[in-house]
Design a protein around this motif. Structure first.
Motif, PDB file in Angstrom:
ATOM      1  N   TYR A  37       0.013  -2.413  -2.872  1.00 39.48           N
ATOM      2  CA  TYR A  37      -1.213  -2.051  -2.376  1.00 39.48           C
ATOM      3  C   TYR A  37      -1.232  -0.482  -1.773  1.00 39.48           C
ATOM      4  CZ  TYR A  37      -4.850  -2.151   1.214  1.00 39.48           C
ATOM      5  OH  TYR A  37      -6.051  -1.842   2.038  1.00 39.48           O
ATOM      6  N   PHE A  38      -0.015  -0.232  -0.966  1.00 36.55           N
ATOM      7  CA  PHE A  38       0.092   1.445  -0.646  1.00 36.55           C
ATOM      8  C   PHE A  38      -0.137   2.246  -1.883  1.00 36.55           C
ATOM      9  CE2 PHE A  38       0.775  -0.895   3.426  1.00 36.55           C
ATOM     10  CZ  PHE A  38      -0.293  -0.583   4.199  1.00 36.55           C
ATOM     11  N   ALA A  39       0.612   1.878  -2.669  1.00 32.85           N
ATOM     12  CA  ALA A  39       0.889   2.787  -3.925  1.00 32.85           C
ATOM     13  C   ALA A  39      -0.476   3.080  -4.620  1.00 32.85           C
ATOM     14  CB  ALA A  39       2.094   2.276  -4.837  1.00 32.85           C
ATOM     15  N   ALA A  40      -1.173   1.877  -4.566  1.00 31.64           N
ATOM     16  CA  ALA A  40      -2.507   2.053  -5.452  1.00 31.64           C
ATOM     17  C   ALA A  40      -3.540   2.880  -4.414  1.00 31.64           C
ATOM     18  CB  ALA A  40      -3.093   0.718  -5.655  1.00 31.64           C
ATOM     19  N   MET A  41      -3.271   2.727  -3.181  1.00 34.67           N
ATOM     20  CA  MET A  41      -4.183   3.469  -2.228  1.00 34.67           C
ATOM     21  C   MET A  41      -3.890   4.943  -2.210  1.00 34.67           C
ATOM     22  SD  MET A  41      -6.427   1.291  -1.598  1.00 34.67           S
ATOM     23  CE  MET A  41      -6.112   0.111  -2.555  1.00 34.67           C
ATOM     24  N   ILE A  42      -2.652   5.420  -2.377  1.00 35.44           N
ATOM     25  CA  ILE A  42      -2.064   6.585  -2.413  1.00 35.44           C
ATOM     26  C   ILE A  42      -2.569   7.544  -3.682  1.00 35.44           C
ATOM     27  CG2 ILE A  42      -0.058   8.258  -2.712  1.00 35.44           C
ATOM     28  CD1 ILE A  42       1.480   6.148  -0.756  1.00 35.44           C
ATOM     29  N   VAL A  43      -2.727   6.704  -4.857  1.00 35.99           N
ATOM     30  CA  VAL A  43      -3.259   7.143  -6.022  1.00 35.99           C
ATOM     31  C   VAL A  43      -4.793   7.239  -5.836  1.00 35.99           C
ATOM     32  CG1 VAL A  43      -3.614   6.920  -8.472  1.00 35.99           C
ATOM     33  CG2 VAL A  43      -1.400   6.495  -7.319  1.00 35.99           C
TER      34      VAL A  43
END
Length: 87
Positions: A37-43
């Motif tokens: 989730y956080f990796a996707a949001m960071i992108v």
């Protein structure tokens, strides 16, 4: 771990160990979900502001993925255990 003294006590120890193993597995799966989730949001957030700075579309995946993540968190915390057992 102690040895069971009488009949039925070993079964209780096994159930407690099984519950702890299941809880550990749920927490591990939740951690993977949080990382994704956080990796996707960071992108997604920088992509949003670089491509369409006037429209904040990143909010939709943030909320639509965040809701199931909240349910997964509640499941991993054991909040649904009573409901799953019927009591």
């Amino acid at each position: 771990m102690t040895q069971p003294d009488g009949p039925g006590e070993g079964h209780e120890v096994d159930e407690a160990a099984d519950r702890e193993t299941a809880a550990r597995r749920r927490r591990g799966a939740l951690l993977n979900h949080f990382i994704a989730y956080f990796a996707a949001m960071i992108v997604l957030i920088p992509v949003n502001f670089l491509t369409t700075p006037g429209y904040a579309w990143f909010v939709f995946p943030l909320v639509l993925w965040g809701a199931p993540l909240a349910i997964h968190t509640a499941f991993a915390m054991g909040l649904f255990d009573g409901w799953r057992r019927g009591g």
